[in-house]
Design a protein around this motif. Structure first.
Motif, short mmCIF file in Angstrom:
data_model
loop_
_atom_site.label_atom_id
_atom_site.label_comp_id
_atom_site.label_asym_id
_atom_site.label_seq_id
_atom_site.Cartn_x
_atom_site.Cartn_y
_atom_site.Cartn_z
N SER A 1 1.84 5.19 -8.30
CA SER A 1 0.58 4.55 -8.71
C SER A 1 0.79 3.41 -9.71
O SER A 1 -0.07 2.56 -9.87
CB SER A 1 -0.39 5.58 -9.28
N SER A 2 1.93 3.37 -10.37
CA SER A 2 2.20 2.28 -11.32
C SER A 2 3.08 1.19 -10.71
O SER A 2 3.63 0.35 -11.44
CB SER A 2 2.85 2.85 -12.58
N PHE A 3 3.20 1.18 -9.39
CA PHE A 3 4.08 0.21 -8.73
C PHE A 3 3.70 -1.24 -9.06
O PHE A 3 4.55 -2.05 -9.38
CB PHE A 3 4.07 0.42 -7.21
N ASP B 1 11.00 13.80 1.61
CA ASP B 1 9.68 14.23 2.07
C ASP B 1 8.59 13.22 1.74
O ASP B 1 7.52 13.25 2.34
CB ASP B 1 9.31 15.59 1.46
N ASN B 2 8.84 12.34 0.79
CA ASN B 2 7.85 11.34 0.39
C ASN B 2 8.01 10.02 1.15
O ASN B 2 7.27 9.08 0.88
CB ASN B 2 7.94 11.06 -1.11
N ALA B 3 8.96 9.93 2.04
CA ALA B 3 9.20 8.69 2.77
C ALA B 3 8.03 8.37 3.70
O ALA B 3 7.46 9.26 4.33
CB ALA B 3 10.50 8.78 3.57
N ILE B 4 7.69 7.09 3.74
CA ILE B 4 6.63 6.61 4.63
C ILE B 4 7.23 5.50 5.49
O ILE B 4 7.72 4.50 4.96
CB ILE B 4 5.43 6.04 3.84
N CYS B 5 7.20 5.68 6.79
CA CYS B 5 7.67 4.65 7.71
C CYS B 5 6.50 3.72 7.98
O CYS B 5 5.47 4.15 8.50
CB CYS B 5 8.18 5.27 9.01
N VAL B 6 6.64 2.44 7.63
CA VAL B 6 5.54 1.50 7.79
C VAL B 6 5.81 0.48 8.90
O VAL B 6 4.90 -0.23 9.31
CB VAL B 6 5.22 0.76 6.47
N ALA B 7 7.04 0.38 9.36
CA ALA B 7 7.36 -0.60 10.41
C ALA B 7 8.66 -0.20 11.08
O ALA B 7 9.49 0.50 10.50
CB ALA B 7 7.50 -1.99 9.82
N TYR B 8 8.83 -0.67 12.31
CA TYR B 8 10.11 -0.48 12.98
C TYR B 8 10.54 -1.80 13.59
O TYR B 8 11.46 -2.45 13.10
CB TYR B 8 10.03 0.63 14.03
N ILE B 9 9.85 -2.23 14.61
CA ILE B 9 10.18 -3.49 15.26
C ILE B 9 10.06 -4.65 14.27
O ILE B 9 10.87 -5.56 14.24
CB ILE B 9 9.26 -3.75 16.48
N GLU B 10 9.02 -4.59 13.40
CA GLU B 10 8.77 -5.68 12.47
C GLU B 10 9.72 -5.68 11.28
O GLU B 10 9.77 -6.65 10.53
CB GLU B 10 7.32 -5.61 11.95
N ALA C 1 0.83 -1.21 0.00
CA ALA C 1 0.00 0.00 0.00
C ALA C 1 0.87 1.26 0.00
O ALA C 1 0.56 2.23 -0.69
CB ALA C 1 -0.93 0.00 1.20
N ALA C 2 1.95 1.25 0.77
CA ALA C 2 2.83 2.41 0.82
C ALA C 2 3.53 2.62 -0.52
O ALA C 2 3.62 3.76 -1.01
CB ALA C 2 3.85 2.25 1.94
N PHE C 3 4.02 1.54 -1.12
CA PHE C 3 4.64 1.66 -2.44
C PHE C 3 3.63 2.19 -3.46
O PHE C 3 3.95 3.05 -4.28
CB PHE C 3 5.19 0.31 -2.93
N ASP D 1 14.62 -0.82 -3.69
CA ASP D 1 13.49 -0.19 -3.00
C ASP D 1 12.70 -1.21 -2.18
O ASP D 1 12.32 -0.93 -1.04
CB ASP D 1 12.55 0.49 -4.00
N ILE D 2 12.45 -2.37 -2.77
CA ILE D 2 11.69 -3.41 -2.07
C ILE D 2 12.46 -3.91 -0.85
O ILE D 2 11.90 -4.06 0.24
CB ILE D 2 11.32 -4.55 -3.03
N LEU D 3 13.75 -4.15 -1.02
CA LEU D 3 14.56 -4.61 0.12
C LEU D 3 14.64 -3.55 1.21
O LEU D 3 14.60 -3.87 2.40
CB LEU D 3 15.96 -5.01 -0.34
N THR D 4 14.74 -2.29 0.83
CA THR D 4 14.75 -1.21 1.82
C THR D 4 13.46 -1.21 2.61
O THR D 4 13.46 -1.05 3.84
CB THR D 4 14.97 0.16 1.14
N GLY D 5 12.35 -1.40 1.92
CA GLY D 5 11.06 -1.47 2.61
C GLY D 5 11.01 -2.61 3.60
O GLY D 5 10.57 -2.43 4.75
N TRP D 6 11.46 -3.78 3.19
CA TRP D 6 11.41 -4.94 4.09
C TRP D 6 12.39 -4.81 5.26
O TRP D 6 12.06 -5.14 6.38
CB TRP D 6 11.70 -6.23 3.32
N TYR D 7 13.62 -4.39 4.98
CA TYR D 7 14.63 -4.40 6.03
C TYR D 7 14.64 -3.15 6.90
O TYR D 7 14.94 -3.24 8.09
CB TYR D 7 16.02 -4.66 5.44
#
Length: 171
Positions: A77-79, A133-142, A70-72, A119-125
């Motif tokens: 929008s074309s992710f 300014d467009n960064a969205i933090c979706v997890a920390y502990i997880e 969802a964040a990506f 990008d995908i690995l950055t999101g997961w790790y």
């Protein structure tokens, strides 16, 4: 009269309890609207396949997968179409995770997808999607980076003792 007073006290306890329950429910409802945009992300099997290939993990948490997707999608929008194209390219060329970056860089037909694995690995790790300014933090502990070391290290932003106890050298 004592019996009557007891009934009033008991009645007021029940109403306080109901009031607190109602306030708790109301507080929960104020939090819920923050989640629908993440929770309603469409399922994307390409993103899931890419994620398992890149992370090397056969099982990834469903909620985290949904929130990342969802964040990506919110940032780009074309992710989903990009992940589908990348997955098709991987299937056609039988590319492993280890050789993906070099082969993507060498193929001009998929030059616009070269950043996706990182990008995908950055999101997961790291639990962060996007930059600046467009960064969205979706997890920390997880986030997988914290999960890998969770048996020995605890994130320093959560003190598991007195204030500053996390600053002491680990055992």
């Amino acid at each position: 009269m004592a019996g009557h007073l007891f009934m009033v006290e008991q009645s007021s306890r029940v109403s306080r309890r109901r009031l607190l329950q109602g306030m708790g429910a109301l507080a929960a409802l104020t939090v819920i609207p923050a989640f629908p945009s993440y929770a309603s992300a469409p399922e994307d099997s390409s993103f899931t396949k890419l994620s398992t290939l890149l992370t090397g993990k056969s099982q990834l948490p469903e909620n985290f997968t949904r929130v990342l997707l969802a964040a990506f999608s919110r940032i780009d929008s074309s992710f989903s179409s990009k992940t589908s194209r990348l997955q098709q390219w991987i299937d056609q060329h039988a590319v492993s995770a280890n050789e993906m970056s070099s082969k993507l860089a060498a193929d001009p037909s998929v030059a616009d997808l070269a950043h996706l694995p990182t990008d995908i690995l950055t999101g997961w790790y790291l639990g962060v999607v996007g930059k600046g300014d467009n960064a969205i933090c979706v997890a920390y502990i997880e986030a997988l980076a914290n999960q890998v070391v969770a048996d020995k290290l605890k994130p320093p932003t959560y003190a598991y003792g007195a204030y500053g106890s996390w600053a002491a050298k680990p055992l």
